[in-house]
Design a protein around this motif. Structure first.
Motif, short mmCIF file in Angstrom:
data_model
loop_
_atom_site.label_atom_id
_atom_site.label_comp_id
_atom_site.label_asym_id
_atom_site.label_seq_id
_atom_site.Cartn_x
_atom_site.Cartn_y
_atom_site.Cartn_z
N UNK A 87 -3.52 -0.90 -2.12
CA UNK A 87 -4.67 -1.71 -1.39
C UNK A 87 -3.86 -2.74 -0.40
N UNK A 88 -4.58 -3.08 0.55
CA UNK A 88 -4.35 -3.95 1.29
C UNK A 88 -4.10 -5.45 0.73
N UNK A 89 -3.20 -6.11 1.09
CA UNK A 89 -2.80 -7.28 0.46
C UNK A 89 -3.46 -8.79 1.32
N UNK A 90 -4.11 -8.23 2.42
CA UNK A 90 -4.98 -9.38 2.97
C UNK A 90 -4.20 -10.14 4.05
N UNK A 96 -6.41 -3.13 12.60
CA UNK A 96 -6.29 -1.80 13.17
C UNK A 96 -7.59 -1.23 12.68
N UNK A 97 -8.24 -0.38 13.56
CA UNK A 97 -9.73 0.19 13.04
C UNK A 97 -10.00 1.41 13.89
N UNK A 98 -10.65 2.22 13.22
CA UNK A 98 -11.50 3.30 13.95
C UNK A 98 -13.02 3.12 13.84
N UNK A 99 -13.56 3.00 15.02
CA UNK A 99 -15.17 2.77 15.19
C UNK A 99 -15.97 4.01 16.01
N UNK A 135 -13.99 6.98 9.58
CA UNK A 135 -13.68 5.82 10.20
C UNK A 135 -13.47 4.88 8.95
N UNK A 136 -14.41 4.81 8.20
CA UNK A 136 -14.19 3.78 7.14
C UNK A 136 -12.80 3.76 6.42
N UNK A 137 -12.49 5.02 6.02
CA UNK A 137 -11.34 5.38 5.31
C UNK A 137 -9.69 4.99 6.20
N UNK A 138 -9.82 5.21 7.29
CA UNK A 138 -8.84 5.15 8.40
C UNK A 138 -8.94 3.63 8.66
N UNK A 139 -9.92 2.78 8.77
CA UNK A 139 -9.84 1.29 9.00
C UNK A 139 -9.17 0.75 7.83
N UNK A 140 -9.59 1.30 6.34
CA UNK A 140 -9.14 0.56 5.31
C UNK A 140 -7.36 0.79 5.26
N UNK A 141 -6.95 2.13 5.66
CA UNK A 141 -5.56 2.20 5.79
C UNK A 141 -5.15 1.03 6.89
N UNK A 142 -5.75 1.02 7.97
CA UNK A 142 -5.32 0.08 9.12
C UNK A 142 -5.38 -1.33 8.42
N UNK A 143 -6.06 -1.67 7.56
CA UNK A 143 -5.90 -3.06 6.83
C UNK A 143 -4.42 -3.14 6.14
N UNK A 148 -1.13 -5.65 6.98
CA UNK A 148 0.15 -6.25 6.04
C UNK A 148 1.35 -5.91 6.72
N UNK A 149 1.46 -5.62 7.88
CA UNK A 149 2.75 -5.45 8.66
C UNK A 149 3.51 -4.34 8.34
#
Length: 157
Positions: A87-90, A96-99, A135-143, A148-149
Motif C-alpha cells: 500500500x501507499x506510504x502516504x 497521479x489519478x484517473x478520473x 479509476x479508483x483502483x488505478x488512482x490507488x496505484x497512483x498514490x 511515494x516516488x
C-alpha cells in the motif's frame, strides 16, 4: 509494436506502459486492474468490462508520449520487484489519478486527456469508456507510484 528510443543523453530507452484487456477470470476476485512492473515496462491488465478497446488504445498512445518525452521516469524496480504490491506510504510526492468525466468535458471524439502540472498528473477519462472501479483502483496505484516516488516527474524548471 513500440519502437526502441534512445534518450538524448544516450541512456536507455524510456519505459513502455502497456494496457491489456483481459478476461476478468484472470484477475483476482473483485479486481478491475493489476499492474505488473519490471525494469523498462509496466503492464496494466484490465478486466474487459472495465474499459473499452478504444480507450485502451488512446491511453497507450498518450502514455507513450509522456514516457518518450521523459516527463515521468521509472525508478528502478529491480531494487524492490514487489514494490507495487504494497500500500501507499502516504509520502505525497506527486498526485497521479484517473478520473471519469462526462463526454461534454472532453473535445468531440476524445476519450482521454491528461492534465499535468508540477507534482501532478490526472487523466480525465470519458465516463462511458471506463468504470468507476477501474479509476479508483488505478488512482490507488497512483498514490503508490507517484505519491511515494516510484516514478519521478521531470517537469521543466
Amino acid at each position: 509494436m513500440s519502437k526502441t528510443i534512445t534518450t538524448t543523453s544516450g541512456g536507455k530507452a524510456p519505459v513502455r506502459i502497456a494496457f491489456e484487456i483481459v478476461p476478468e477470470s484472470t484477475l483476482p476476485p473483485d479486481t478491475a486492474v493489476v499492474l505488473d512492473e519490471v525494469d523498462g515496462l509496466i503492464t496494466a491488465r484490465i478486466g474487459k468490462r472495465h474499459i473499452t478497446p478504444e480507450l485502451r488504445a488512446e491511453l497507450e498512445d498518450l502514455h507513450r508520449t509522456v514516457t518518450q518525452q521523459e516527463r515521468w521516469v521509472q525508478t528502478s524496480p529491480e531494487l524492490d520487484p514487489t514494490r507495487l504490491e504494497r500500500p501507499a506510504e502516504g509520502l505525497g510526492i506527486a498526485h497521479v489519478a484517473w478520473e471519469r468525466v462526462a463526454a461534454e468535458v472532453l473535445p468531440t471524439g476524445v476519450l482521454a486527456a491528461p492534465l499535468e502540472r508540477d507534482r501532478m498528473l490526472v487523466w480525465l477519462l470519458h465516463e462511458d469508456h471506463a468504470s468507476a472501479q477501474l479509476c479508483a483502483e488505478v488512482s490507488e496505484y497512483g498514490r503508490r507510484i507517484g505519491g511515494d516516488g516510484l516514478w519521478e516527474q521531470r517537469w521543466p524548471g
